[in-house]
Design a protein around this motif. Structure first.
Motif, PDB file in Angstrom:
ATOM      1  N   THR A  79       0.868  -1.178   0.000  1.00 27.20           N
ATOM      2  CA  THR A  79       0.000   0.000   0.000  1.00 27.20           C
ATOM      3  C   THR A  79       0.903   1.225   0.000  1.00 27.20           C
ATOM      4  N   LEU A  80       0.586   2.176  -0.867  1.00 28.38           N
ATOM      5  CA  LEU A  80       1.393   3.386  -0.985  1.00 28.38           C
ATOM      6  C   LEU A  80       0.479   4.594  -1.025  1.00 28.38           C
ATOM      7  N   PHE A 152       0.346   1.546   6.236  1.00 25.44           N
ATOM      8  CA  PHE A 152       0.842   1.699   4.876  1.00 25.44           C
ATOM      9  C   PHE A 152       2.282   1.208   4.805  1.00 25.44           C
ATOM     10  N   ASP A 153       2.678   0.814   3.615  1.00 27.31           N
ATOM     11  CA  ASP A 153       4.075   0.412   3.409  1.00 27.31           C
ATOM     12  C   ASP A 153       4.958   1.607   3.069  1.00 27.31           C
ATOM     13  N   VAL A 154       4.490   2.459   2.161  1.00 24.55           N
ATOM     14  CA  VAL A 154       5.313   3.567   1.675  1.00 24.55           C
ATOM     15  C   VAL A 154       4.473   4.839   1.616  1.00 24.55           C
ATOM     16  N   VAL A 155       5.080   5.956   2.010  1.00 24.59           N
ATOM     17  CA  VAL A 155       4.499   7.286   1.813  1.00 24.59           C
ATOM     18  C   VAL A 155       5.453   8.094   0.942  1.00 24.59           C
ATOM     19  N   THR A 156       4.913   8.678  -0.121  1.00 28.19           N
ATOM     20  CA  THR A 156       5.696   9.572  -0.963  1.00 28.19           C
ATOM     21  C   THR A 156       5.096  10.970  -0.904  1.00 28.19           C
ATOM     22  N   GLU A 174       1.561   7.942  11.923  1.00 26.44           N
ATOM     23  CA  GLU A 174       0.274   7.436  12.409  1.00 26.44           C
ATOM     24  C   GLU A 174      -0.058   6.088  11.786  1.00 26.44           C
ATOM     25  N   LYS A 175       0.320   5.908  10.512  1.00 28.97           N
ATOM     26  CA  LYS A 175       0.009   4.675   9.776  1.00 28.97           C
ATOM     27  C   LYS A 175       1.128   3.636   9.869  1.00 28.97           C
ATOM     28  N   ARG A 176       2.112   3.903  10.728  1.00 23.88           N
ATOM     29  CA  ARG A 176       3.225   2.971  10.951  1.00 23.88           C
ATOM     30  C   ARG A 176       3.882   2.557   9.628  1.00 23.88           C
ATOM     31  N   VAL A 177       4.174   3.548   8.817  1.00 28.23           N
ATOM     32  CA  VAL A 177       4.705   3.299   7.483  1.00 28.23           C
ATOM     33  C   VAL A 177       6.119   2.723   7.555  1.00 28.23           C
ATOM     34  N   LYS A 178       6.435   1.864   6.592  1.00 28.59           N
ATOM     35  CA  LYS A 178       7.751   1.224   6.561  1.00 28.59           C
ATOM     36  C   LYS A 178       8.814   2.118   5.930  1.00 28.59           C
ATOM     37  N   ALA A 179       8.386   3.017   5.024  1.00 29.81           N
ATOM     38  CA  ALA A 179       9.383   3.849   4.343  1.00 29.81           C
ATOM     39  C   ALA A 179       8.756   5.154   3.860  1.00 29.81           C
ATOM     40  N   PHE A 180       9.565   6.211   3.889  1.00 33.64           N
ATOM     41  CA  PHE A 180       9.192   7.512   3.346  1.00 33.64           C
ATOM     42  C   PHE A 180      10.090   7.838   2.154  1.00 33.64           C
ATOM     43  N   VAL A 181       9.501   8.483   1.143  1.00 34.24           N
ATOM     44  CA  VAL A 181      10.270   9.049   0.028  1.00 34.24           C
ATOM     45  C   VAL A 181       9.780  10.485  -0.130  1.00 34.24           C
TER      46      VAL A 181
END
Length: 304
Positions: A79-80, A152-156, A174-181
């Motif tokens: 999910t991105l 979510f997995d990734v936030v861009t 908040e969404k405990r995302v695995k990675a930011f770009v």
């Protein structure tokens, strides 16, 4: 579980003949590039479009590598969330080259301009990109939407203006995302704070000369914002890398922040963040923009 790595050459969409335009990635949908006005109707690529495509592809390479290295959910799904999506150039190209090969994955574009959201929805429907959703809300409001996944997995965030990048970070935490770009843009908030306290700062420290003139205030505010963002992410358990997106000849908004969750919350990063805010007279932001995790609060006083 073995990772389901994606080759960008896989695609069921009509592709450009190999070698016709060297800049176009193998497997890229011709129809998509025409709809995005990157290619002309007769399949040509002009200079402005070539520059735009180079930026998006360069960012795609970072995201592709990052997602291939992330632990995947059952079925290799992702999910991105693409914040400040605009015309969704990045989102559509990501979906075309990567997401459509992962049947359980979903890409969400978040944008405040209703007309752009409507156009993106129409285009996704036309191309059969049925696991793309577009939401007409602010980044901040998106955090509260029940229709979005809890994680979510990734936030861009590509050129999300001013504090929208910070809102994207808050959404990801908040969404405990695995990675930011993140490619920050127009970081004006801290420049405003620096201007408001400029007279006091000049009497307190000679370092205030670094932001005495309005042009320097803007530049210092931009630099300081991104430094604080990196420390903030490290304090929340992310490993951070800062690099160039493309050469300066293509874009002045060039800084790329990549952050991957490791779970190791760095206390030193939290302490330095607080010290920098104190040095620049910005401690009020510690309780608003840069709230630290409760288990990683710097000590008052000595910081030991």
């Amino acid at each position: 579980m073995k990772k389901n790595k994606i080759s960008s050459g896989q695609s069921g969409a009509p592709a450009l003949p190999e070698g016709q335009i060297p800049e176009i990635r193998p497997g890229q949908s011709v129809e998509l590039l025409k709809e995005l006005h990157i290619l002309t109707r007769d399949g040509k690529l002009n200079q402005d479009s070539r520059r735009k495509l180079k930026q998006v592809y360069h960012l795609y390479q970072f995201i592709e590598k990052l997602m291939n290295e992330l632990p995947q959910a059952s079925g290799g799904s992702f999910t991105l969330a693409d914040h400040g999506a605009g015309k969704s150039y990045l989102g559509f190209i990501l979906y075309d080259l990567y997401f459509k090969h992962l049947p359980q994955s979903h890409l969400y574009g978040i944008e405040t301009r209703a007309e752009l959201v409507d156009k993106s929805r129409v285009l996704a429907d036309k191309l059969g990109f049925d696991r793309m959703s577009f939401l007409n809300v602010s980044v901040e409001a998106a955090t509260q939407l029940e229709e979005l996944p809890k994680t979510f997995d990734v936030v861009t965030a590509l050129h999300a203006c001013d504090t929208a990048t910070d809102d994207a970070i808050a959404f990801g935490l908040e969404k405990r995302v695995k990675a930011f770009v993140l490619v920050p843009c127009c970081q004006a908030e801290l420049a405003r704070h620096l201007s408001q306290s400029k007279a006091l700062s000049l009497t307190r420290t000679p370092l205030a000369e670094l932001w005495r003139h309005p042009l320097h205030t803007r530049e210092m505010g931009s630099q300081l914002t991104n430094v604080l963002r990196c420390l903030y992410l490290e304090a929340h358990g992310y490993q951070v890398t800062v690099t160039e997106l493309v050469g300066w000849e293509h874009s002045m908004k060039n800084e790329l922040i990549l952050a991957r969750y490791t779970g190791q919350k760095k206390r030193q990063a939290a302490e330095r963040l607080k010290s920098i805010l104190q040095e620049f007279g910005l401690l009020a932001l510690l309780n608003t923009r840069f709230t630290l995790p409760m288990d990683n609060q710097p000590d008052n006083g000595s910081g030991a």
